[in-house]
Write a protein that holds these residues in place. Structure first.
Motif, PDB file in Angstrom:
ATOM      1  N   GLN A   1     -32.379   1.473  57.009  1.00  7.45           N
ATOM      2  CA  GLN A   1     -33.280   2.609  57.174  1.00  7.45           C
ATOM      3  C   GLN A   1     -33.787   2.752  58.602  1.00  7.45           C
ATOM      4  O   GLN A   1     -34.396   3.753  58.952  1.00  7.45           O
ATOM      5  CB  GLN A   1     -34.495   2.473  56.241  1.00  7.45           C
ATOM      6  CG  GLN A   1     -34.159   2.413  54.780  1.00  7.45           C
ATOM      7  CD  GLN A   1     -33.475   3.670  54.314  1.00  7.45           C
ATOM      8  OE1 GLN A   1     -33.944   4.774  54.548  1.00  7.45           O
ATOM      9  NE2 GLN A   1     -32.332   3.510  53.659  1.00  7.45           N
TER      10      GLN A   1
ATOM     11  N   PRO B   1     -43.408   0.355  43.272  1.00  7.63           N
ATOM     12  CA  PRO B   1     -43.177   1.650  42.631  1.00  7.63           C
ATOM     13  C   PRO B   1     -44.329   2.109  41.731  1.00  7.63           C
ATOM     14  O   PRO B   1     -44.742   3.268  41.798  1.00  7.63           O
ATOM     15  CB  PRO B   1     -41.881   1.428  41.848  1.00  7.63           C
ATOM     16  CG  PRO B   1     -41.140   0.411  42.662  1.00  7.63           C
ATOM     17  CD  PRO B   1     -42.223  -0.523  43.159  1.00  7.63           C
TER      18      PRO B   1
ATOM     19  N   ARG C   1     -46.515   5.518  42.027  1.00 10.61           N
ATOM     20  CA  ARG C   1     -46.571   6.474  40.916  1.00 10.61           C
ATOM     21  C   ARG C   1     -48.013   6.863  40.596  1.00 10.61           C
ATOM     22  O   ARG C   1     -48.324   8.050  40.449  1.00 10.61           O
ATOM     23  CB  ARG C   1     -45.887   5.884  39.689  1.00 10.61           C
ATOM     24  CG  ARG C   1     -44.386   5.707  39.881  1.00 10.61           C
ATOM     25  CD  ARG C   1     -43.769   4.817  38.842  1.00 10.61           C
ATOM     26  NE  ARG C   1     -43.729   5.485  37.541  1.00 10.61           N
ATOM     27  CZ  ARG C   1     -43.430   4.850  36.417  1.00 10.61           C
ATOM     28  NH1 ARG C   1     -43.149   3.555  36.414  1.00 10.61           N
ATOM     29  NH2 ARG C   1     -43.397   5.514  35.283  1.00 10.61           N
TER      30      ARG C   1
ATOM     31  N   ASP D   1     -40.743   9.078  39.055  1.00  7.30           N
ATOM     32  CA  ASP D   1     -39.827   7.973  39.315  1.00  7.30           C
ATOM     33  C   ASP D   1     -39.863   7.636  40.801  1.00  7.30           C
ATOM     34  O   ASP D   1     -39.820   8.543  41.638  1.00  7.30           O
ATOM     35  CB  ASP D   1     -38.391   8.339  38.933  1.00  7.30           C
ATOM     36  CG  ASP D   1     -38.182   8.389  37.436  1.00  7.30           C
ATOM     37  OD1 ASP D   1     -38.870   7.641  36.717  1.00  7.30           O
ATOM     38  OD2 ASP D   1     -37.333   9.177  36.982  1.00  7.30           O
ATOM     39  N   VAL D   2     -39.933   6.361  41.099  1.00  3.00           N
ATOM     40  CA  VAL D   2     -39.952   5.904  42.486  1.00  3.00           C
ATOM     41  C   VAL D   2     -38.900   4.808  42.626  1.00  3.00           C
ATOM     42  O   VAL D   2     -39.027   3.745  42.019  1.00  3.00           O
ATOM     43  CB  VAL D   2     -41.345   5.370  42.888  1.00  3.00           C
ATOM     44  CG1 VAL D   2     -41.324   4.826  44.316  1.00  3.00           C
ATOM     45  CG2 VAL D   2     -42.395   6.467  42.748  1.00  3.00           C
ATOM     46  N   GLU D   3     -37.887   5.077  43.403  1.00 11.06           N
ATOM     47  CA  GLU D   3     -36.823   4.108  43.626  1.00 11.06           C
ATOM     48  C   GLU D   3     -37.173   3.195  44.800  1.00 11.06           C
ATOM     49  O   GLU D   3     -37.994   3.550  45.646  1.00 11.06           O
ATOM     50  CB  GLU D   3     -35.513   4.846  43.925  1.00 11.06           C
ATOM     51  CG  GLU D   3     -35.017   5.665  42.758  1.00 11.06           C
ATOM     52  CD  GLU D   3     -33.700   6.359  43.044  1.00 11.06           C
ATOM     53  OE1 GLU D   3     -33.078   6.086  44.093  1.00 11.06           O
ATOM     54  OE2 GLU D   3     -33.295   7.162  42.208  1.00 11.06           O
TER      55      GLU D   3
ATOM     56  N   ALA E   1     -38.039   4.367  48.524  1.00  9.96           N
ATOM     57  CA  ALA E   1     -38.450   5.771  48.520  1.00  9.96           C
ATOM     58  C   ALA E   1     -39.690   5.934  49.399  1.00  9.96           C
ATOM     59  O   ALA E   1     -40.505   5.020  49.532  1.00  9.96           O
ATOM     60  CB  ALA E   1     -38.763   6.220  47.097  1.00  9.96           C
TER      61      ALA E   1
ATOM     62  N   VAL F   1     -42.930   8.511  49.948  1.00  9.62           N
ATOM     63  CA  VAL F   1     -43.742   9.628  49.469  1.00  9.62           C
ATOM     64  C   VAL F   1     -44.736   9.956  50.573  1.00  9.62           C
ATOM     65  O   VAL F   1     -45.436   9.073  51.078  1.00  9.62           O
ATOM     66  CB  VAL F   1     -44.485   9.264  48.167  1.00  9.62           C
ATOM     67  CG1 VAL F   1     -45.463  10.359  47.776  1.00  9.62           C
ATOM     68  CG2 VAL F   1     -43.488   9.002  47.048  1.00  9.62           C
TER      69      VAL F   1
END
Length: 195
Positions: free
Chosen positions: A40, A148, A152, A170-172, A175, A177
């Motif tokens: 990343q 996660p 959420r 849903d949070v992989e 991820a 946000v």
């Protein structure tokens, strides 16, 4: 006053996450999780996160290691800790379903339920919500690396939704946000990738 920008980052994969185990053991990232986190990062060592004033992290090893892999120096924030799963910690979802099916059903259907003796989802939301509310008017660019479930309930709190709505978010792993605030409320920001 400058707006507050909060990027909530889910930690990378751990062995427990891949095996659908409730938290508990302070697992670090597994090999695939570390590789994915490192992937990343761009040449400026920030990847998709941009300029950051402050990095916060759950106390968990996976969150700290994810922040490190992203080139960030996190300060530990206890409010970002994962749910306390009580006596389910370290056990698989399948194992709990086989031995305590009704308790699992209660926990999955009622956010106030804590049949494992730890925190209910409502308690996690309350803890995370208090922290989130305290960040609204700080005017900084914050990255928070966490779990996660924490992300959420943070999204549900930020948008003023009923706690039960966390099941629809849903949070992989890894991820991101994005939330922004001018001081009074949070807004969910869906941004296009940088060109």
């Amino acid at each position: 006053m400058r707006a507050t920008s909060l990027r909530l980052v889910a930690h990378g994969h751990t062995a427990a996450l891949r095996r659908a185990r409730f938290g508990g053991a302070d697992d670090g990232l597994d090999e695939g999780g570390l590789r994915a986190a490192l992937a990343q990062v761009g040449p400026e060592r920030r990847g998709h996160l941009g300029v950051t004033d402050t990095c916060l992290s759950s106390p968990a090893a996976a969150a700290r290691q994810t922040a490190d892999a992203l080139g960030l120096l996190p300060t530990i924030e206890a409010a970002l800790a994962d749910c306390d799963y009580g006596d389910w910690s370290g056990r698989s979802l399948e194992e709990i379903a086989g031995t305590r099916q009704r308790a699992l059903r209660d926990w999955l259907s009622a956010p106030d339920s804590a049949p494992h003796g730890g925190e209910s989802v409502t308690a996690v939301r309350d803890r995370v919500g208090r922290w989130l509310d305290g960040q609204r008017d700080v005017g900084r660019r914050i990255v928070a690396v966490t779990h996660p479930l924490v992300i959420r309930v943070a999204v549900v709190h930020a948008l003023g939704l009923p706690t039960a709505a966390y099941r629809q978010v849903d949070v992989e792993p890894l991820a991101i946000v994005r939330l922004t605030s001018q001081g009074t409320r949070w807004q969910l920001r869906l941004a296009a990738p940088a060109a």
